[in-house]
Design an enzyme around this catalytic site. Structure first.
Site, PDB file in Angstrom:
ATOM      1  N   HIS A 160      32.624  38.521  17.234  1.00  0.00           N
ATOM      2  CA  HIS A 160      33.568  37.525  17.344  1.00  0.00           C
ATOM      3  C   HIS A 160      35.183  37.943  17.527  1.00  0.00           C
ATOM      4  O   HIS A 160      35.765  37.319  18.532  1.00  0.00           O
ATOM      5  CB  HIS A 160      33.744  36.467  16.124  1.00  0.00           C
ATOM      6  CG  HIS A 160      32.322  35.736  15.994  1.00  0.00           C
ATOM      7  ND1 HIS A 160      31.882  34.903  16.943  1.00  0.00           N
ATOM      8  CD2 HIS A 160      31.580  35.797  15.000  1.00  0.00           C
ATOM      9  CE1 HIS A 160      30.833  34.322  16.612  1.00  0.00           C
ATOM     10  NE2 HIS A 160      30.516  34.555  15.464  1.00  0.00           N
ATOM     11  N   ARG A 205      40.757  32.034  42.640  1.00  0.00           N
ATOM     12  CA  ARG A 205      39.406  32.897  43.050  1.00  0.00           C
ATOM     13  C   ARG A 205      38.372  32.526  42.201  1.00  0.00           C
ATOM     14  O   ARG A 205      38.113  33.003  40.947  1.00  0.00           O
ATOM     15  CB  ARG A 205      39.951  34.332  42.958  1.00  0.00           C
ATOM     16  CG  ARG A 205      40.953  34.832  43.856  1.00  0.00           C
ATOM     17  CD  ARG A 205      41.040  36.242  43.642  1.00  0.00           C
ATOM     18  NE  ARG A 205      42.201  36.804  44.511  1.00  0.00           N
ATOM     19  CZ  ARG A 205      43.330  37.194  44.468  1.00  0.00           C
ATOM     20  NH1 ARG A 205      43.722  36.720  43.011  1.00  0.00           N
ATOM     21  NH2 ARG A 205      43.998  37.603  45.065  1.00  0.00           N
ATOM     22  N   GLU A 216      40.877  34.874  57.784  1.00  0.00           N
ATOM     23  CA  GLU A 216      40.757  36.321  57.404  1.00  0.00           C
ATOM     24  C   GLU A 216      39.864  37.130  58.405  1.00  0.00           C
ATOM     25  O   GLU A 216      39.348  38.309  58.172  1.00  0.00           O
ATOM     26  CB  GLU A 216      40.276  36.599  55.909  1.00  0.00           C
ATOM     27  CG  GLU A 216      39.035  35.528  55.554  1.00  0.00           C
ATOM     28  CD  GLU A 216      38.496  35.602  54.109  1.00  0.00           C
ATOM     29  OE1 GLU A 216      39.147  36.350  53.362  1.00  0.00           O
ATOM     30  OE2 GLU A 216      38.068  34.506  53.771  1.00  0.00           O
ATOM     31  N   ASP A 228      41.588  40.981  53.867  1.00  0.00           N
ATOM     32  CA  ASP A 228      40.256  41.127  54.922  1.00  0.00           C
ATOM     33  C   ASP A 228      40.672  41.087  56.273  1.00  0.00           C
ATOM     34  O   ASP A 228      40.097  41.802  57.338  1.00  0.00           O
ATOM     35  CB  ASP A 228      39.267  39.996  54.562  1.00  0.00           C
ATOM     36  CG  ASP A 228      38.330  40.425  53.535  1.00  0.00           C
ATOM     37  OD1 ASP A 228      38.190  41.534  53.191  1.00  0.00           O
ATOM     38  OD2 ASP A 228      37.621  39.250  52.845  1.00  0.00           O
ATOM     39  N   ARG A 279      38.270  48.626  53.422  1.00  0.00           N
ATOM     40  CA  ARG A 279      39.458  48.675  52.378  1.00  0.00           C
ATOM     41  C   ARG A 279      39.143  49.286  50.941  1.00  0.00           C
ATOM     42  O   ARG A 279      39.643  49.414  50.358  1.00  0.00           O
ATOM     43  CB  ARG A 279      39.922  47.227  52.348  1.00  0.00           C
ATOM     44  CG  ARG A 279      38.534  46.135  51.742  1.00  0.00           C
ATOM     45  CD  ARG A 279      39.073  44.804  51.760  1.00  0.00           C
ATOM     46  NE  ARG A 279      39.997  44.524  50.606  1.00  0.00           N
ATOM     47  CZ  ARG A 279      39.874  43.158  50.106  1.00  0.00           C
ATOM     48  NH1 ARG A 279      39.297  42.165  50.857  1.00  0.00           N
ATOM     49  NH2 ARG A 279      40.622  42.766  49.090  1.00  0.00           N
ATOM     50  N   CYS A 339      47.891  34.284  51.339  1.00  0.00           N
ATOM     51  CA  CYS A 339      47.370  34.293  50.076  1.00  0.00           C
ATOM     52  C   CYS A 339      46.895  35.881  49.775  1.00  0.00           C
ATOM     53  O   CYS A 339      46.594  36.203  48.694  1.00  0.00           O
ATOM     54  CB  CYS A 339      46.451  33.367  49.618  1.00  0.00           C
ATOM     55  SG  CYS A 339      44.851  33.547  50.605  1.00  0.00           S
TER      56      CYS A 339
END
Length: 540
Positions: free
Chosen positions: A188, A293, A427, A451, A461, A498
């Site tokens: 925990h 995302r 992209e 991308d 990349r 973005c």
């Protein structure tokens, strides 16, 4: 100086007094409700009373221990006038016909969860403040006597073990890190440490006599230094403070508009990976979430998140943003982002394989589940859906058909659904060339430059050996962006960026002159960009 080794839960550095103590029990509240107008009145009355209580406590504490230690009450008073906090409470009451108790509780939990994920002691203080303030107002609304906050310096907690429910009543904004004797990476304590995103060690044989002593929790090297040497302390403090100085300077930009000296405007939104990042977006003055995302929600799960699990996350983001737009990118799985439970077959070139929208159109069960969750969340505020890696008009139409089908399905089931704008990620070179046709199918574009650079320049990349060839400033990339902006605007479609290029201050003026409508960037990049934008004059 004493040194104790342990096992790492979360890396990082914390500096503060060591507190050997036990956690407090958690509390719950039960709401009861009337009309939204009446609930707003009850909230305002409780807020006013809470401010009066805090002022009395501040004066009393000043007399007892001095002004410095009483500052916490002034901070809480200011929180009760915080624009983001008030907007969120009122928004939940008005849009959900919720009780004042529920709206205060939900806002406190939403904000606390968001701020707790930030590796920044100032932000962690915000998390504790909003929880304490919410508890106080909720106590007034329910007629329960509020507990007095305990003013204290930031501390590192040393405890045998600690559950999240026990930790709730600690002043978590001042909680810099954990040191536990028991527990494991799945305990925990470990779960809470990750939720708070603070350094933590387990299996530490600490001495209870260290209570109150200055300590350094070095999660990177899995040890605790108690009564550290001056040189070590100085080095660690500088590492923690060097970034905070600049952040503090930029806070004056938080609620400013994104407008140049000559009146050219562009919206600065935030890229986030989950609901835990919303606090950082708000703290940095984001005017919306330009990219959620969603794949990270899947990547962090041991099995595919259910519709209900996704809905709760999306709703939390929407509620916390309190009327500011939230753009959710649908599942962008594949390539370098894999979830074992999908059992994706190996591919010789995964970056060009079954990923993003291709995966979703093949796994429609997963896609429909996500779209239903997004549509349900849209009932709680402005939501946009964005499809990744689009290369054709046919893909957009197929995705929109499934979205429309899910909407009809939910309405038949009696679920509330809001209006949802639809956009795509641009992209790929194919999407650039087809920008005019694609713009007639959607409401907005978001250019994913990461991308786009990879696919245009034929550079992996992920390959460090090719880093010199991965050039976002390549003339071909800039020409593509300009082409997309022009084609989209001719067809009544908005355009934003973005990808990483959006946060590059060297390109900000270029993007403004291109006519981009929005830049969605990491939260930490918003205030520096806003400061830059407000200093530019494009008329010269």
């Amino acid at each position: 100086m004493h040194k104790a080794a342990g096992k790492p839960i979360l890396a990082g550095i914390a500096i503060g007094r060591l507190r050997v103590r036990r956690g407090a029990d958690s509390r719950t509240s039960a709401p009861s409700g009337l009309s939204p107008e009446r609930e707003l009145e009850r909230f305002e009355a409780a807020r006013s009373l809470a401010k009066e209580q805090l002022e009395r406590l501040r004066q009393e504490m000043c007399e007892q221990v001095g002004t410095s230690d009483a500052d916490i009450f002034q901070v809480h008073q200011l929180m009760l006038d915080d624009e983001d906090y008030l907007a969120a409470v009122r928004y939940i009451i008005e849009t959900q016909s919720a009780t004042a108790e529920y709206a205060v509780w939900a806002t406190g939990e939403n904000f606390a969860s968001a701020f707790s994920a930030i590796e920044d002691s100032d932000m962690q203080s915000r998390e504790a403040d909003v929880r304490d303030v919410s508890n106080r107002v909720a106590d007034i609304l329910t007629g329960r006597k509020a507990e007095r906050p305990f003013p204290d310096d930031s501390f590192i907690l040393a405890v045998d073990d600690l559950t999240p429910s026990q930790a709730v009543q600690l002043d978590r904004g001042k909680l810099l890190g954990f040191v536990t004797r028991r527990g494991s990476a799945n305990s925990h304590t470990a779960i809470l440490a990750r939720a708070l995103n603070i350094p933590a060690l387990t299996a530490v044989d600490f001495d209870e006599n260290w209570d109150g002593h200055l300590a350094i929790l070095d999660g990177c090297n899995s040890c605790v230094y108690v009564d550290p040497e001056p040189e070590l302390l100085s080095d660690m403090e500088e590492k923690l403070q060097e970034n905070l100085r600049e952040r503090s300077r930029l806070q004056s930009m938080k609620h400013k508009s994104d407008v140049t000296l000559d009146g050219t405007s562009i919206a600065l939104h935030a890229n986030i990976a989950s609901d835990r990042d919303v606090g950082l977006a708000l703290q940095n003055g984001a005017h919306g979430i330009g990219l959620l995302r969603s794949e990270f929600i899947f990547l962090e799960a041991e099995q595919c998140p259910t519709e209900e699990q996704q809905f709760r996350i999306y709703r939390r983001v929407v509620e916390t943003m309190a009327g500011k737009s939230v753009t959710i990118r649908t599942l962008d799985i594949g390539a370098d982002k894999e979830a074992a439970y999908f059992h994706l077959p190996p591919e010789p070139n995964p970056a060009l394989g079954r990923r993003a929208i291709r995966f979703c159109l093949q796994r429609r069960d997963v896609f429909r589940q996500q779209l239903r969750a997004i549509l349900r969340a849209s009932a709680f505020g402005p939501v946009s859906v964005m499809f990744p890696m689009i290369v054709s008009v046919e893909e957009v139409r197929a995705a929109r058909a499934i979205l429309d089908s899910c909407r009809v399905e939910l309405i038949r089931e009696g679920c509330a659904v809001g209006s949802v704008e639809v956009g795509i990620m641009v992209e790929t070179p194919a999407a650039v060339v087809m920008a005019g046709e694609l713009a007639r199918e959607v409401d907005f574009f978001s250019i994913g430059t990461n991308d786009l650079v990879q696919y245009t320049l034929a550079v992996d990349r992920q390959n460090g050996d090719l880093a010199d060839l991965y050039n976002p400033g390549h003339p071909a990339i800039l020409r593509m962006i300009r082409y997309v902006v022009d084609a989209a605007h001719r067809n009544g479609c908005r355009v934003g960026i973005c990808g990483s290029m959006g946060g590059d201050p060297a390109l900000t003026e270029t993007f403004l002159r291109m006519g981009l409508d929005k830049l969605s960037v990491p939260p930490a990049a918003i205030l520096p960009l806003r400061s830059l934008i407000r200093s530019l004059d494009l008329s010269k």
